[in-house]
Design a protein around this motif. Structure first.
Motif, PDB file in Angstrom:
ATOM      1  N   PHE A 106     -10.707   4.090   2.425  1.00 22.46           N
ATOM      2  CA  PHE A 106      -9.584   3.693   1.568  1.00 22.46           C
ATOM      3  C   PHE A 106     -10.065   3.376   0.159  1.00 22.46           C
ATOM      4  O   PHE A 106      -9.437   3.792  -0.824  1.00 22.46           O
ATOM      5  N   ALA A 137      -8.533   5.348  -2.922  1.00 22.79           N
ATOM      6  CA  ALA A 137      -7.446   4.566  -3.518  1.00 22.79           C
ATOM      7  C   ALA A 137      -7.332   4.796  -5.012  1.00 22.79           C
ATOM      8  O   ALA A 137      -8.326   5.005  -5.717  1.00 22.79           O
ATOM      9  N   SER A 138      -6.111   4.744  -5.504  1.00 18.05           N
ATOM     10  CA  SER A 138      -5.846   4.801  -6.937  1.00 18.05           C
ATOM     11  C   SER A 138      -5.655   3.382  -7.458  1.00 18.05           C
ATOM     12  O   SER A 138      -5.638   2.415  -6.683  1.00 18.05           O
ATOM     13  N   GLU A 151      -3.073   1.954  -8.393  1.00 19.56           N
ATOM     14  CA  GLU A 151      -1.827   1.364  -7.880  1.00 19.56           C
ATOM     15  C   GLU A 151      -1.962   0.803  -6.466  1.00 19.56           C
ATOM     16  O   GLU A 151      -1.051   0.143  -5.959  1.00 19.56           O
ATOM     17  N   ASP A 152      -3.107   1.073  -5.827  1.00 23.71           N
ATOM     18  CA  ASP A 152      -3.278   0.671  -4.430  1.00 23.71           C
ATOM     19  C   ASP A 152      -4.005  -0.659  -4.267  1.00 23.71           C
ATOM     20  O   ASP A 152      -4.431  -1.000  -3.159  1.00 23.71           O
ATOM     21  N   SER A 153      -4.163  -1.412  -5.349  1.00 20.84           N
ATOM     22  CA  SER A 153      -4.992  -2.620  -5.286  1.00 20.84           C
ATOM     23  C   SER A 153      -4.446  -3.657  -4.306  1.00 20.84           C
ATOM     24  O   SER A 153      -5.212  -4.326  -3.605  1.00 20.84           O
ATOM     25  N   VAL A 160      -2.618  -3.098  -1.592  1.00 20.86           N
ATOM     26  CA  VAL A 160      -2.852  -2.608  -0.233  1.00 20.86           C
ATOM     27  C   VAL A 160      -4.316  -2.812   0.143  1.00 20.86           C
ATOM     28  O   VAL A 160      -4.634  -3.218   1.270  1.00 20.86           O
ATOM     29  N   LEU A 161      -5.204  -2.550  -0.812  1.00 25.18           N
ATOM     30  CA  LEU A 161      -6.627  -2.757  -0.563  1.00 25.18           C
ATOM     31  C   LEU A 161      -6.912  -4.222  -0.249  1.00 25.18           C
ATOM     32  O   LEU A 161      -7.661  -4.533   0.687  1.00 25.18           O
TER      33      LEU A 161
END
Length: 291
Positions: free
Chosen positions: A11, A15-16, A18-20, A22-23
């Motif tokens: 992940f 991940a981009s 924008e995925d912080s 979710v991470l």
């Protein structure tokens, strides 16, 4: 839901920016499982935040009690503090440094490695509080502060109009042939209206036939100190000496164009972008945390 090491690893790398969030949730889930693994996720996660320019998110992860222990390796801390430095989050840098000092009191390598970033932050802030912290760090022994760190602490003292402290810090360790030390001493003596001692530093290094680079700020300060001399007989002697030394420096190419700030702050250990990114990509297995 169970989160494996592979889930987190994949992940992070896919991940981009924008995925912080979710991470962050995935890390909490993985960390709560108390999975034993030699692999450390701290560096690659901080590398994600650093590459995406997300200091707030990185600090949130570092401060999250549910992720306690995840970012306590040296590579993660360098990435975090470098990211905060690049975004002028100076108060936060000091907060992180206090956490490091409390957790790593038995390991001076951590404090020494990170102190340059803290001192550079103090130099940029230039407040009485930063001056106090820089002085505390600058007075530490060689185990806890680097040569560059002492020089930055001295520069902070000069900014706060305390040339006496700057000289105290600079003379505590013998590295007088260094460009920064030479110029900071010249600035200190000039600020104290002792230009002859500033000139003596230049004459000594020229006589020893070593590179005697002088930055514009130091040359300007020395000239101003010379022309402030009130005793006419003394001035009549020192002014020609200054002009001869300036001509000698110019002829030998020792009057440099780069400012003191440029020499002082670039590069700061731990802030060079390529270096810290390369280190973090290799440190997942290697960083130890011995407090």
């Amino acid at each position: 839901m169970f989160a494996s090491k592979e889930d987190v690893f994949n992940f992070v790398h896919l991940a981009s920016a924008e995925d912080s969030q979710v991470l962050h949730s995935l890390l909490k889930r993985y960390h709560s499982q108390k999975t034993k693994s030699p692999f450390r996720f701290g560096p690659i996660v901080m590398r994600y935040y650093y590459s995406n320019g997300q200091p707030v998110e990185a600090l949130k992860a570092f401060c999250d009690p549910d992720l306690d222990g995840l970012f306590e390796d040296l590579s993660s801390l360098k990435l975090l503090m470098s990211l905060l430095y690049e975004h002028n989050m100076h108060s936060e840098i000091k907060d992180v440094f206090e956490v490091v000092k409390s957790k790593k009191s038995g390991n001076p390598v951590f404090v020494k490695t990170l102190s340059n970033i803290v001192l550079a932050s103090c130099y940029k802030q230039n407040t009485p509080e930063s001056y106090k912290l820089a002085t505390e760090i600058g007075r530490q022994d060689k185990e806890h502060v680097t040569r560059r760190g002492v020089e930055i602490a001295a520069a902070v003292a000069l900014k706060q109009r305390d040339p006496g402290l700057a000289l105290e810090l600079l003379t505590a360790i013998d590295f007088s042939n260094n460009l920064l030390t030479r110029n900071l001493k010249i600035l200190a003596y000039s600020s104290m209206d002792r230009p002859e001692e500033a000139l003596r530093i230049i004459k000594r290094d020229l006589f020893r036939d070593i590179p005697t680079n002088v930055v514009p700020e130091a040359m300007k300060a020395m000239k101003e100190a010379v022309y402030r001399i009130k005793d006419d007989n003394q001035k009549d002697f020192v002014v020609p000496e200054l002009k001869n030394l300036e001509a000698d420096l110019r002829e030998k190419g020792f009057l440099v164009e780069k400012s003191l700030d440029t020499h002082l702050l670039e590069p700061i250990s731990g802030v060079k972008k390529r270096q810290i990114l390369e280190e973090s990509s290799e440190s997942g297995h290697s960083d130890e945390m011995n407090g």
